[in-house]
Design an enzyme around this catalytic site. Structure first.
Site, PDB file in Angstrom:
ATOM      1  CE1 TYR A 280      -3.935  -2.247   1.030  1.00 18.17           C
ATOM      2  CE2 TYR A 280      -2.147  -3.475   2.049  1.00 18.17           C
ATOM      3  CZ  TYR A 280      -3.450  -3.412   1.591  1.00 18.17           C
ATOM      4  OH  TYR A 280      -4.281  -4.503   1.697  1.00 18.17           O
TER       5      TYR A 280
ATOM      6  CG  HIS B 100      -8.437  -1.808  -3.774  1.00 20.55           C
ATOM      7  ND1 HIS B 100      -8.886  -3.012  -3.283  1.00 20.55           N
ATOM      8  CD2 HIS B 100      -9.535  -1.131  -4.180  1.00 20.55           C
ATOM      9  CE1 HIS B 100     -10.210  -3.069  -3.389  1.00 20.55           C
ATOM     10  NE2 HIS B 100     -10.624  -1.934  -3.933  1.00 20.55           N
TER      11      HIS B 100
ATOM     12  CE  LYS C  86      -3.759  -6.202  -5.373  1.00 18.63           C
ATOM     13  NZ  LYS C  86      -4.520  -5.029  -4.979  1.00 18.63           N
TER      14      LYS C  86
END
Length: 354
Positions: free
Chosen positions: A289, A300, A331
Site C-alpha cells: 500500500y 487497495h 496491481k
C-alpha cells in the site's frame, strides 16, 4: 529482384535503397542505390512479394537457413501495427548501442533516420530462460535515442502457437505516505513462526497496519499477531522488547537465508513509507500500500513484490503468470532484486500493447 546472402547480410541491388529504405525504412544503405538488409528484413520482403528470392531461396528456405523464424513473427507483427523497426546490428541506421536487444522500434510516423526509439525489443521463445540481470543491458543507450517513459527493454515472447505477448520492463521507485510514530518497549511473545503483542495493539495496527488481530480482522480488541518479518523490523526499531537476533533466528528456522533477503525488502519498503503486507493470496511475497493513513481508510494495494536474487533467471511462463495475475487484480508486478548484503534493485514488469 534477387538478393545475395553473404556474412549474415542480404545484399539487394538496383533501386533497392529508394524502394525499401528511403520510403519504408528497411536495411542499411551501402552507397549508390544498393541496400543491405538483415535476413529477417529480407524474409519480410519475400513474404510481401517485394523481392523474388535470396540466392534462389524462397521464404521457407531462408527462414530455415538463417534461423530467423521467431524474429520474423515479431518483425511482421510490428510492421503490421504500423511501426518501422531496425535489427539491432552494429553500424545499422538508428542503432547507437543496442546490446541486449534484437530490434529497435521507432515511434509511428518515424524511422531510423529520425534518431527516436520507442521500444528496445528482445525476442524470446516461450521456453527460453531470461537472466534478470540481462534486462538492463540496453540501458546505456544514448539519451538522444531514449524514450523517457520507457523501460530498459521490451520482451516479445513468442509462445508455441506463434502468438505474441509483449512485456515492458524498467526500474521502479516505491514511494508512499505512511508515517510511523509508535511506542517503544512493548511486551511481545515470540513463537515459532510469529509473535504476539498484547499491549499497544491499536497504535501498531491502526496507525501502521502491522499484523492482524488474533480474534479476526473485524475484531476491535484482543492481541495482535505479527509475522516474523514485522516482528524483526519492530524489534530493530525498539518498538518491541524482544531481541531482533532471536526473531531472525526463528526466521532462519522457517525459511533459511531467504528470510534475510525478504526482511531487507520489507524494511526498505517501510523506510520508503509504504506498507507491505503478505502477498500470499496473490502468489507473491508482498502486496504493498502506498497511500496509507489508517486501516479504517485503507485503499487497495498498488503493487505486488516478489523477492529474487540478482542472478535470478525468469522462466517466461512463470513471468507471464505473475504479470497476468497482478494485472487481473489491478496491481503492478515488481521484482525486488536483493543480494546477500541487502542491496535492492527494483524491476517492474507489465503487459504492453504496442
Amino acid at each position: 529482384m534477387q538478393g545475395r546472402l553473404e556474412d549474415g547480410v542480404v545484399h539487394l541491388p538496383g533501386d533497392a535503397r529508394q524502394r525499401f529504405h528511403d520510403s519504408r525504412g528497411y536495411g542499411r544503405p551501402t552507397g549508390g542505390n544498393d541496400l543491405d538488409v538483415a535476413p529477417v528484413e529480407a524474409a519480410h520482403l519475400l513474404s510481401r512479394g517485394d523481392i523474388d528470392g535470396v540466392d534462389g531461396m524462397g521464404l521457407r528456405e531462408l527462414l530455415a537457413r538463417t534461423g530467423t523464424t521467431l524474429g520474423f513473427v515479431v518483425y511482421k507483427d510490428l510492421r503490421d501495427r504500423g511501426f518501422y523497426l531496425s535489427p539491432a546490428r552494429d553500424d545499422w541506421p538508428g542503432v547507437a548501442d543496442a546490446e541486449g536487444a534484437d530490434f529497435l522500434v521507432y515511434p509511428r510516423g518515424k524511422g531510423p533516420w529520425d534518431g527516436d526509439v520507442e521500444y528496445r525489443m528482445r525476442v524470446v521463445g516461450e521456453r527460453q530462460p531470461i537472466p534478470v540481470d540481462s534486462l538492463g543491458d540496453v540501458a546505456e543507450q544514448s539519451s538522444a535515442a531514449r524514450r523517457t517513459d520507457s523501460g530498459d527493454v521490451v520482451l516479445a515472447i513468442v509462445d508455441e502457437d506463434g502468438d505474441l505477448t509483449y512485456f515492458d520492463t524498467g526500474d521502479y521507485a516505491p514511494d508512499g505516505t505512511a508515517f510511523e510514530d509508535f511506542p517503544t518497549g512493548l511486551d511481545a511473545e515470540l513463537l515459532s513462526d510469529r509473535a504476539l503483542v498484547w499491549d499497544g495493539v491499536d497504535r501498531l495496527y491502526q496507525g501502521g497496519f502491522f499484523g492482524q488481530r488474533l480474534y479476526g480482522r473485524n475484531a476491535d480488541s484482543g492481541p495482535l499477531q505479527l509475522s516474523l518479518l514485522e516482528a524483526a523490523y519492530l524489534a530493530r526499531q525498539d518498538v518491541l522488547a524482544i531481541d531482533e537476533a532471536d526473531v531472525i533466528s526463528c526466521g532462519h528456522d522457517v525459511e533459511g537465508e531467504r528470510f534475510d533477503r525478504r526482511l531487507a525488502v520489507y524494511a526498505s519498503l517501510r523506510e520508503m513509507q509504504t506498507v507491505p503486507k503478505s502477498g500470499f493470496k496473490f502468489g507473491s511475497d508482498f502486496r504493498v500500500y502506498t497511500d496509507f493513513e489508517t486501516v479504517d481508510d485503507l485503499s487497495h494495494s498498488e503493487f505486488l513484490v516478489r523477492v529474487v536474487t540478482p542472478d535470478h533467471t525468469f522462466v517466461p511462463r512463470d513471468l507471464s503468470l505473475d504479470v497476468r495475475l497482478a494485472g487481473g487484480v489491478r496491481k503492478r508486478m515488481v521484482f525486488a532484486l536483493t543480494d546477500a548484503n541487502g542491496e535492492i534493485d527494483w524491476l517492474s514488469v507489465s503487459r504492453l500493447t504496442p
